[in-house]
Design a protein around this motif. Structure first.
Motif, PDB file in Angstrom:
ATOM      1  N   LYS A 197      50.693  23.282  49.336  1.00  0.00           N
ATOM      2  CA  LYS A 197      50.704  22.848  47.941  1.00  0.00           C
ATOM      3  C   LYS A 197      50.371  24.011  47.015  1.00  0.00           C
ATOM      4  O   LYS A 197      49.781  25.012  47.426  1.00  0.00           O
ATOM      5  N   LYS A 198      50.740  23.857  45.763  1.00  0.00           N
ATOM      6  CA  LYS A 198      50.459  24.892  44.766  1.00  0.00           C
ATOM      7  C   LYS A 198      48.970  24.923  44.445  1.00  0.00           C
ATOM      8  O   LYS A 198      48.320  23.882  44.312  1.00  0.00           O
ATOM      9  N   ASN A 199      48.420  26.124  44.313  1.00  0.00           N
ATOM     10  CA  ASN A 199      47.004  26.262  44.020  1.00  0.00           C
ATOM     11  C   ASN A 199      46.669  25.759  42.622  1.00  0.00           C
ATOM     12  O   ASN A 199      47.435  25.985  41.675  1.00  0.00           O
ATOM     13  N   PRO A 200      45.503  25.115  42.444  1.00  0.00           N
ATOM     14  CA  PRO A 200      45.117  24.631  41.112  1.00  0.00           C
ATOM     15  C   PRO A 200      44.629  25.739  40.185  1.00  0.00           C
ATOM     16  O   PRO A 200      44.474  25.523  38.981  1.00  0.00           O
ATOM     17  N   ALA A 201      44.337  26.914  40.733  1.00  0.00           N
ATOM     18  CA  ALA A 201      43.860  28.067  39.949  1.00  0.00           C
ATOM     19  C   ALA A 201      44.134  29.318  40.769  1.00  0.00           C
ATOM     20  O   ALA A 201      44.378  29.249  41.969  1.00  0.00           O
ATOM     21  N   PRO A 202      44.087  30.492  40.144  1.00  0.00           N
ATOM     22  CA  PRO A 202      44.337  31.728  40.910  1.00  0.00           C
ATOM     23  C   PRO A 202      43.174  32.068  41.826  1.00  0.00           C
ATOM     24  O   PRO A 202      42.026  31.694  41.567  1.00  0.00           O
ATOM     25  N   TYR A 203      43.483  32.804  42.894  1.00  0.00           N
ATOM     26  CA  TYR A 203      42.419  33.352  43.732  1.00  0.00           C
ATOM     27  C   TYR A 203      41.711  34.464  42.958  1.00  0.00           C
ATOM     28  O   TYR A 203      42.279  35.050  42.025  1.00  0.00           O
ATOM     29  N   PRO A 204      40.489  34.797  43.324  1.00  0.00           N
ATOM     30  CA  PRO A 204      39.851  35.982  42.732  1.00  0.00           C
ATOM     31  C   PRO A 204      40.699  37.218  43.026  1.00  0.00           C
ATOM     32  O   PRO A 204      41.466  37.246  43.995  1.00  0.00           O
ATOM     33  N   PRO A 205      40.576  38.263  42.227  1.00  0.00           N
ATOM     34  CA  PRO A 205      41.372  39.476  42.460  1.00  0.00           C
ATOM     35  C   PRO A 205      40.926  40.204  43.716  1.00  0.00           C
ATOM     36  O   PRO A 205      39.793  40.043  44.184  1.00  0.00           O
ATOM     37  N   GLY A 206      41.828  41.018  44.264  1.00  0.00           N
ATOM     38  CA  GLY A 206      41.494  41.796  45.451  1.00  0.00           C
ATOM     39  C   GLY A 206      42.654  42.672  45.854  1.00  0.00           C
ATOM     40  O   GLY A 206      43.704  42.677  45.194  1.00  0.00           O
ATOM     41  N   PRO A 207      42.530  43.421  46.934  1.00  0.00           N
ATOM     42  CA  PRO A 207      43.613  44.303  47.383  1.00  0.00           C
ATOM     43  C   PRO A 207      44.875  43.501  47.700  1.00  0.00           C
ATOM     44  O   PRO A 207      44.800  42.399  48.248  1.00  0.00           O
ATOM     45  N   TYR A 260      37.339  45.152  41.244  1.00  0.00           N
ATOM     46  CA  TYR A 260      37.846  43.793  41.022  1.00  0.00           C
ATOM     47  C   TYR A 260      36.836  42.837  40.400  1.00  0.00           C
ATOM     48  O   TYR A 260      37.210  41.735  39.990  1.00  0.00           O
ATOM     49  N   GLY A 261      35.569  43.221  40.337  1.00  0.00           N
ATOM     50  CA  GLY A 261      34.581  42.326  39.751  1.00  0.00           C
ATOM     51  C   GLY A 261      33.639  41.728  40.784  1.00  0.00           C
ATOM     52  O   GLY A 261      33.614  42.148  41.951  1.00  0.00           O
ATOM     53  N   ASP A 262      32.876  40.723  40.350  1.00  0.00           N
ATOM     54  CA  ASP A 262      31.815  40.170  41.196  1.00  0.00           C
ATOM     55  C   ASP A 262      32.337  39.474  42.447  1.00  0.00           C
ATOM     56  O   ASP A 262      31.626  39.372  43.449  1.00  0.00           O
ATOM     57  N   ILE A 263      33.561  38.932  42.394  1.00  0.00           N
ATOM     58  CA  ILE A 263      34.152  38.275  43.568  1.00  0.00           C
ATOM     59  C   ILE A 263      35.483  38.944  43.878  1.00  0.00           C
ATOM     60  O   ILE A 263      36.331  39.087  43.006  1.00  0.00           O
ATOM     61  N   SER A 264      35.654  39.342  45.143  1.00  0.00           N
ATOM     62  CA  SER A 264      36.925  39.898  45.596  1.00  0.00           C
ATOM     63  C   SER A 264      37.508  38.964  46.659  1.00  0.00           C
ATOM     64  O   SER A 264      36.768  38.341  47.428  1.00  0.00           O
ATOM     65  N   HIS A 265      38.836  38.895  46.692  1.00  0.00           N
ATOM     66  CA  HIS A 265      39.512  37.991  47.634  1.00  0.00           C
ATOM     67  C   HIS A 265      40.474  38.761  48.519  1.00  0.00           C
ATOM     68  O   HIS A 265      41.228  39.618  48.049  1.00  0.00           O
ATOM     69  N   VAL A 266      40.445  38.471  49.813  1.00  0.00           N
ATOM     70  CA  VAL A 266      41.453  38.956  50.742  1.00  0.00           C
ATOM     71  C   VAL A 266      41.848  37.791  51.643  1.00  0.00           C
ATOM     72  O   VAL A 266      41.113  36.797  51.771  1.00  0.00           O
ATOM     73  N   GLU A 267      43.005  37.925  52.278  1.00  0.00           N
ATOM     74  CA  GLU A 267      43.477  36.905  53.206  1.00  0.00           C
ATOM     75  C   GLU A 267      43.933  37.604  54.486  1.00  0.00           C
ATOM     76  O   GLU A 267      44.745  38.526  54.443  1.00  0.00           O
ATOM     77  N   VAL A 268      43.383  37.170  55.607  1.00  0.00           N
ATOM     78  CA  VAL A 268      43.692  37.785  56.900  1.00  0.00           C
ATOM     79  C   VAL A 268      44.246  36.703  57.823  1.00  0.00           C
ATOM     80  O   VAL A 268      43.524  35.797  58.237  1.00  0.00           O
ATOM     81  N   LEU A 269      45.563  36.769  58.086  1.00  0.00           N
ATOM     82  CA  LEU A 269      46.225  35.797  58.958  1.00  0.00           C
ATOM     83  C   LEU A 269      45.900  34.363  58.547  1.00  0.00           C
ATOM     84  O   LEU A 269      45.605  33.496  59.372  1.00  0.00           O
ATOM     85  N   GLY A 270      45.934  34.122  57.255  1.00  0.00           N
ATOM     86  CA  GLY A 270      45.699  32.784  56.744  1.00  0.00           C
ATOM     87  C   GLY A 270      44.254  32.451  56.439  1.00  0.00           C
ATOM     88  O   GLY A 270      43.980  31.407  55.841  1.00  0.00           O
TER      89      GLY A 270
END
Length: 526
Positions: free
Chosen positions: A29-39, A67-77
């Motif tokens: 499903k489509k996300n309700p808001a963006p993820y925090p910024p990150g690489p 990127y600020g106080d929160i950074s986001h990455v995704e590793v194999l889901g």
């Protein structure tokens, strides 16, 4: 006849797993808001190549600046959020603790090797709350902890004597003493001077814990369905290794616990355990006068092993860091010794009764915890529900990593953070003290370390007594003064709970005076 090799079988299974992952991405499903910024990640594998394997706290700190106080990455889901500020950590892990207090599932370490019931990996729920209740009742207040002050007193006296006799074995003495204190408090067990079976057993088990949590070491951590593969299946050697390690874990949990039970009188008809010859300990207090169900018995033994596993190694790191700091900052050492000499004098060792009269030494112990952080990235939390935080989407099952090192080395909070300066925690000339490290270094929310009072007491008593009787300085070799480097042993990955230790270093440790030698050589059971 063609046959598939073990690697080929694993490759096929992994491809199948990737296929499932891609299907889930397509129909998600489509996300309700963006993820925090990150690489920015790569297709399919996400940020696998961005995840640091050595000293991750330093890379995470750079992410915070970018990127600020929160950074986001995704590793194999798997979504991973790195938090670099105290305020954000408090807002998420304290104020929303009911959602942010779970732990990630580690298939190899938790499920297969068998550490899932140890407090660091324990899922948030009724069992977790029972552990915390046990801890709070017995070591959760200064009044309750006072019952164990004689143990701290005896073992630190023995520590001073060992260091005086063989100062070149400092690291070994620190480790031996930390283990001795925790084993006596947990089980009432007095360790042997050399080659103690329980100390050796715990050492093997904790080493295997470290190896099993090393990211990338076991494919099952990325493809959990591999845990269901039978042991005879090609490429399933990790399951045989897990069975071997599981036996060590079970022995570590059961053997010292049984030691306590064997020293207590048991009513076979009711299974109620009454006071026997067992010395006072965490376990004896839990067992005495109670009728235990099988579940309560299991909770008691895992509660005890959680104290030992969590407390011994962290104390080693902190106390070893103390000697490093005193080697590098002699002016701090002299100020602490001047305070101790003025308050305590040369005719006795400092004790817990002197704590409130030694503010500089108290501040020094706090600075030990801040300056060379024991757990730079702590242990990750897991989110149990979707959340929107500061406009960013934090999906359910995200892993939250608090970059404790960054928080305790933030120059906006701690002036000249690389300097070892106890005075930062003292009010001086109208200047307010800098924030307490204990609110950060022991974790956050409902996952804060339940043994923090014990850890603080151990570090303070080791510090004040060592400074009372020893002069710690740089080693001189061939006329050249050797300055140790402030460096921590590499800590791989992002979900490893093993404390980070200073690299081995050389220092000179000598008795301050003839009277100091008398105090050191007093009977350790005085």
């Amino acid at each position: 006849m063609l046959t598939l090799t073990n690697v080929a079988w694993l490759n096929l299974l992994c491809l199948a797993g990737v296929g499932v992952y891609l299907l889930l991405r397509v129909f998600s499903k489509k996300n309700p808001a963006p993820y925090p910024p990150g690489p920015a990640g790569l297709p399919l594998v996400g940020n696998v190549l961005d995840m640091p394997q050595i000293k991750p706290w330093l890379i995470f700190t750079e992410w915070g600046k970018k990127y600020g106080d929160i950074s986001h990455v995704e590793v194999l889901g798997q979504h991973i959020m790195v938090v670099n500020s105290v305020k954000t950590a408090m807002d998420m892990l304290e104020k929303k603790s009911i959602v942010y207090s779970d732990r990630p599932v580690l298939p190899m370490t938790g499920e297969l090797v068998g550490w899932k019931h140890a407090l660091p990996l324990l899922s948030y729920g009724d069992r977790f709350r029972q552990y915390r209740k046990n801890f709070h009742r017995i070591i959760g207040s200064r009044a309750a902890l006072g019952a164990y002050n004689p143990i701290e007193d005896i073992e630190t006296r023995r520590f001073l004597k060992r260091v005086f006799e063989t100062p070149d074995q400092l690291q070994e003495h620190v480790r031996h003493t930390a283990g001795a204190i925790i084993l006596r408090i947990s089980y009432g067990y007095e360790v042997k001077e050399n080659d103690d079976p329980f100390v050796n057993l715990a050492g093997r088990a904790l080493d295997q814990f470290s190896r099993s949590t090393n990211p990338g070491a076991f494919m099952v951590d990325f493809m959990p369905f591999l845990a269901k593969v039978p042991g005879w299946f090609p490429g399933a050697g990790f399951k045989r290794l897990a069975r071997e390690w599981h036996e060590i874990v079970e022995e570590m949990v059961s053997a010292p616990y049984q030691f306590v039970k064997d020293q207590m009188v048991t009513d076979i008809r009711s299974f109620a355990i009454a006071a026997g010859i067992a010395p006072k300990s965490f376990v004896s207090d839990l067992l005495e006068g109670h009728t235990l169900t099988a579940e309560e018995n299991d909770i008691a033994r895992w509660s005890a092993v959680s104290i030992y596993g969590g407390g011994s190694d962290t104390s080693v790191s902190a106390i070893y860091s103390l000697f490093l700091a005193m080697t590098l900052f002699p002016d701090v050492q002299k100020k602490a010794q001047a305070e101790i000499d003025a308050v305590v004098g040369p005719d006795r060792l400092p004790s817990f009764a002197d704590f409130n009269s030694l503010p500089y030494t108290e501040a020094l112990a706090k600075e030990v915890l801040r300056w060379n952080v024991v757990a730079p990235i702590g242990f990750p939390h897991r989110v149990t529900e979707d959340d929107i935080h500061n406009g960013y989407y934090i999906p359910k099952d995200s892993v939250i990593i608090a970059n404790i090192w960054s928080m305790l080395n933030d120059p906006e909070t701690y002036a000249n953070p690389s300097e070892f300066n106890p005075e930062r925690f003292l009010a001086n000339n109208g200047k307010k003290p800098e924030p307490e490290p204990r609110t950060i270094c022991f974790g956050f929310g409902r996952r804060i370390c339940p043994g923090l009072l014990l850890a603080e007491a151990s570090v303070w008593l080791s510090a004040v007594r060592s400074l009372a009787v020893f002069d710690i300085s740089k080693v001189v070799e061939d006329g050249v003064e050797i300055t140790p480097k402030v460096d921590q042993l590499s800590q791989a990955g992002t979900i490893r709970h093993t404390p980070s230790h200073p690299k081995p270093f050389k220092c000179s440790i000598k008795a301050r005076s003839a009277k100091a030698i008398v105090l050191i050589e007093q009977d350790a059971n005085y």
